[in-house]
Scaffold this motif. Structure first.
Motif, short mmCIF file in Angstrom:
data_model
loop_
_atom_site.label_atom_id
_atom_site.label_comp_id
_atom_site.label_asym_id
_atom_site.label_seq_id
_atom_site.Cartn_x
_atom_site.Cartn_y
_atom_site.Cartn_z
N TRP A 219 0.80 -1.09 -0.03
CA TRP A 219 0.02 -0.04 -0.07
C TRP A 219 0.88 1.19 0.00
O TRP A 219 0.64 2.21 0.46
CB TRP A 219 -0.94 0.04 1.10
N GLN A 222 -0.80 3.20 -3.56
CA GLN A 222 -2.28 3.06 -3.64
C GLN A 222 -2.67 1.87 -2.83
O GLN A 222 -1.75 0.95 -2.44
CB GLN A 222 -2.60 2.87 -4.87
N SER A 224 -4.07 -1.75 -2.32
CA SER A 224 -4.01 -3.15 -3.13
C SER A 224 -5.02 -4.20 -2.41
O SER A 224 -4.79 -4.68 -1.02
CB SER A 224 -2.77 -3.49 -3.12
N GLN A 236 -7.13 -5.79 -7.10
CA GLN A 236 -7.61 -4.52 -7.42
C GLN A 236 -6.67 -3.45 -6.77
O GLN A 236 -6.22 -3.86 -5.69
CB GLN A 236 -8.84 -4.25 -7.16
N GLN A 237 -6.84 -1.99 -7.26
CA GLN A 237 -6.17 -1.27 -6.37
C GLN A 237 -7.13 -0.10 -6.21
O GLN A 237 -8.31 -0.06 -6.51
CB GLN A 237 -5.26 -0.37 -7.61
N ARG A 238 -6.65 0.56 -4.97
CA ARG A 238 -7.67 1.72 -4.22
C ARG A 238 -6.69 2.90 -4.14
O ARG A 238 -5.76 2.85 -3.46
CB ARG A 238 -8.21 1.13 -2.91
#
Length: 245
Positions: A219, A222, A224, A236-238
């Motif tokens: 992280w 971003q 993860s 996925q990414q956040r």
């Protein structure tokens, strides 16, 4: 419904963007999950369950809120938070897992672990790991004053940073033969882990069976998340801040 997996957040008072992304994830996403698995290194370094700082209390609060809402949460210790213990579990409602645990995800058996023990070529780290996991040493550390713990942790963090600068990336990655050994030992064809900060889905065939190894992301830039449902899974990414998923 989904089961969510995260690792390598490295939360600390010095990482406000990561902390905010984590809180958003817990409050807006994890609350809707069937379960949440944290596969180690949630913290940059956890000095002990007796940490009463505002930061530590805020993280405990997020987990307690989640489990009280009925979402099961499972925690595997990493190389940065191996001191997370029974008191943390009691205060938050999370279930502590062993270093390697076989779980069932919608009928699919998988072994989950942090991943550091798969890096068998990193001999120096494995020697350090064996040392700090000695029960008597942890017993002593947990009973010294907090200010002394923090000094020791600062020294350890400095040594880790220096050591990493002298190692090749290959040494810090997993050893394929150890991956195969662990999967054979538990008779599974799916493995999920973190630690290497190299998010990816690896597949290989052996004895007419397809094996899958999912590596969770860190992280640092971003969020993860591995989102796993009954039919599929996706890394996925956040984004940090107020961006969309």
């Amino acid at each position: 419904m989904t089961t969510l997996f995260i690792s390598d957040l490295h939360l600390s008072p010095a990482t406000p963007e990561i902390n905010q992304c984590f809180v958003k994830f817990m409050r807006e996403e994890a609350i809707h999950a069937d379960a949440l698995y944290v596969l180690g290194d949630l913290f940059e370094f956890w000095v002990g369950d007796d940490d009463k700082s505002d930061f530590a209390s805020s993280i405990r609060h997020e987990f307690k809120t989640l489990t009280e809402l009925g979402v099961p949460c499972f925690f595997t210790q990493g190389n940065r938070d191996f001191l997370v213990g029974k008191r943390f579990a009691k205060q938050t409602g999370v279930t502590l897992l062993s270093d390697e645990t076989v779980i069932d995800i919608y009928g699919q058996k998988a072994v989950v672990l942090h991943g550091d023990t798969l890096c068998t070529e990193d001999v120096k780290y494995l020697e350090f790991r064996a040392k700090v996991h000695q029960p008597w040493l942890q017993w002593v550390f947990n009973r010294i004053p907090m200010f002394l713990k923090q000094k020791i942790v600062s020294k350890v963090q400095s040594d880790i940073k220096t050591d990493k600068q002298t190692k090749s990336l290959d040494i810090m990655d997993v050893t394929q033969s150890e991956v195969v050994r662990v999967m054979d030992h538990y008779n599974v064809d799916l493995m999920i882990h973190g630690h290497t900060h190299r998010p990816n889905v690896h597949s290989f065939d052996r004895n007419d069976t397809k094996y899958t190894r999912i590596v969770l992301g860190d992280w640092y830039t971003q969020g993860s998340v591995l989102v796993y449902d009954k039919n599929t899974f996706e890394l996925q990414q956040r984004p940090f801040g107020n961006g969309s998923k």
